[in-house]
Enzyme design. Structure first.
Site, short mmCIF file in Angstrom:
data_model
loop_
_atom_site.label_atom_id
_atom_site.label_comp_id
_atom_site.label_asym_id
_atom_site.label_seq_id
_atom_site.Cartn_x
_atom_site.Cartn_y
_atom_site.Cartn_z
N ASP A 170 89.35 -15.52 -50.06
CA ASP A 170 88.52 -16.73 -50.21
C ASP A 170 89.33 -18.03 -50.37
O ASP A 170 88.96 -19.04 -49.77
CB ASP A 170 87.55 -16.58 -51.40
CG ASP A 170 86.36 -15.70 -51.07
OD1 ASP A 170 86.18 -15.36 -49.89
OD2 ASP A 170 85.59 -15.37 -52.01
N ARG A 206 78.79 -11.36 -45.86
CA ARG A 206 78.10 -10.27 -46.58
C ARG A 206 76.60 -10.57 -46.68
O ARG A 206 75.77 -9.68 -46.48
CB ARG A 206 78.73 -10.12 -47.98
CG ARG A 206 78.29 -8.91 -48.76
CD ARG A 206 79.24 -8.60 -49.90
NE ARG A 206 80.53 -8.19 -49.41
CZ ARG A 206 81.64 -8.95 -49.48
NH1 ARG A 206 81.61 -10.13 -50.05
NH2 ARG A 206 82.76 -8.51 -48.98
N GLU A 242 88.73 7.25 -49.32
CA GLU A 242 89.89 6.64 -48.66
C GLU A 242 89.41 5.91 -47.40
O GLU A 242 88.74 6.52 -46.55
CB GLU A 242 90.91 7.72 -48.29
CG GLU A 242 92.27 7.12 -48.07
CD GLU A 242 93.27 8.11 -47.50
OE1 GLU A 242 94.25 7.64 -46.89
OE2 GLU A 242 93.05 9.32 -47.65
N LYS A 301 82.50 -7.50 -55.13
CA LYS A 301 81.52 -7.22 -54.06
C LYS A 301 80.17 -6.85 -54.64
O LYS A 301 79.13 -7.34 -54.19
CB LYS A 301 81.98 -6.01 -53.25
CG LYS A 301 82.78 -6.34 -52.07
CD LYS A 301 82.89 -5.06 -51.27
CE LYS A 301 83.92 -5.19 -50.21
NZ LYS A 301 84.05 -3.99 -49.42
N ASP A 315 81.96 -2.77 -45.38
CA ASP A 315 83.38 -2.87 -45.14
C ASP A 315 83.61 -4.20 -44.45
O ASP A 315 82.87 -4.56 -43.54
CB ASP A 315 83.92 -1.70 -44.31
CG ASP A 315 85.42 -1.54 -44.52
OD1 ASP A 315 85.85 -1.45 -45.69
OD2 ASP A 315 86.17 -1.51 -43.53
P1 IMP Z 1 86.99 -3.89 -48.06
O1 IMP Z 1 85.68 -4.17 -47.42
O2 IMP Z 1 86.84 -3.57 -49.52
O3 IMP Z 1 87.83 -2.89 -47.34
O4 IMP Z 1 87.75 -5.27 -48.06
C1 IMP Z 1 88.91 -5.51 -47.33
C2 IMP Z 1 89.65 -6.70 -47.86
O5 IMP Z 1 88.96 -7.85 -47.45
C3 IMP Z 1 89.79 -6.75 -49.38
O6 IMP Z 1 91.14 -6.76 -49.68
C4 IMP Z 1 89.25 -8.05 -49.79
O7 IMP Z 1 90.28 -8.80 -50.35
C5 IMP Z 1 88.87 -8.74 -48.50
N1 IMP Z 1 87.50 -9.21 -48.62
C6 IMP Z 1 86.35 -8.49 -48.52
N2 IMP Z 1 85.29 -9.29 -48.68
C7 IMP Z 1 85.78 -10.53 -48.92
C8 IMP Z 1 85.18 -11.78 -49.18
O8 IMP Z 1 83.96 -11.93 -49.27
N3 IMP Z 1 86.02 -12.81 -49.35
C9 IMP Z 1 87.38 -12.70 -49.28
N4 IMP Z 1 88.00 -11.55 -49.06
C10 IMP Z 1 87.20 -10.48 -48.87
#
Ligand code: IMP
Length: 196
Positions: free
Chosen positions: A155, A181, A40, A12, A69
């Site tokens: 992805d 994003r 958390e 990210k 998020d």
């Molecule tokens: P968080 O925003 O870190 O809570 O992400 C939640 C989940 O979404 C994570 O397990 C990532 O695998 C997935 N995720 C977040 N952003 C992306 C992205 O740009 N592509 C694919 N999966 C994503």
């Protein structure tokens, strides 16, 4: 101006830095601050989690902090995994385990019924407590199998609507133009430009 990227996720942070390159802001990654807390993500919405992460980083560092998020919403599953996307296959699970579980949950469903979207909420918190939030989303479909080696997370099983390719089959610079994003960051930059 200095700003903290409030994430411990290197995928990210890398994407955010590339999207934000060229701005007159010095971005510092949260892990560069010794002892930076890992929050958390127990909020019931993406916004709650994004604000919690940005808030914690702003309090700890004394700098404005930007956090996202992201959730994957699958229509056939009533919007799941959504805010639970990171731990869909269980606490501490891998990206591969999440993808496998999602493909199993949709087994037998034709492509037309596999619509989904990534939704990203970006939060910017200043040390004084001021908060800005912005959103971005990307429409697509869950594929029948894993396709492509790029990107991270979901992805390889997310085909972008109108492109016929998964996010993992795109070059990083292509993903960073169309992604949820990137859209959320653009919306956040518009808020900043408009003086908010
Ligand atoms: P968080 O925003 O870190 O809570 O992400 C939640 C989940 O979404 C994570 O397990 C990532 O695998 C997935 N995720 C977040 N952003 C992306 C992205 O740009 N592509 C694919 N999966 C994503």
């Amino acid at each position: 101006m200095k700003m903290v990227l409030a994430t411990h996720n290197l995928n990210k942070a890398g994407e955010m830095l590339r999207i934000l390159a060229g701005l007159d802001i010095e971005f510092i990654a949260l892990p560069d601050f010794a002892g930076a807390p890992d929050v958390e993500e127990d909020g019931s919405t993406l916004e709650e989690n994004a604000v919690k992460k940005a808030n914690s980083a702003a309090m700890f560092t004394g700098l404005p902090a930007l956090a996202d998020d992201t959730g994957l919403e699958v229509d056939a599953l009533g919007g799941a995994p959504g805010v639970f996307s990171a731990r869909y296959a269980g606490p501490g699970c891998s990206y591969g385990e999440n993808n496998k579980k999602l493909l199993s949950a949709l087994a037998g469903l034709p492509s037309a019924k596999r619509s989904a979207r990534f939704r990203c909420v970006m939060a910017l918190v200043y040390p004084g407590g001021k908060l800005l939030t912005a959103q971005g989303q990307l429409e697509g479909f869950i594929t029948l199998q894993v396709m492509g080696k790029g990107g991270f997370g979901y992805d390889p099983i997310f085909e972008v609507k109108g492109l016929g390719k998964t996010l993992a089959e795109l070059a990083p610079e292509e993903k960073n133009i169309i992604s949820h994003r990137a859209a959320a960051l653009r919306a956040m930059l518009e808020l900043l430009k408009s003086g908010q």
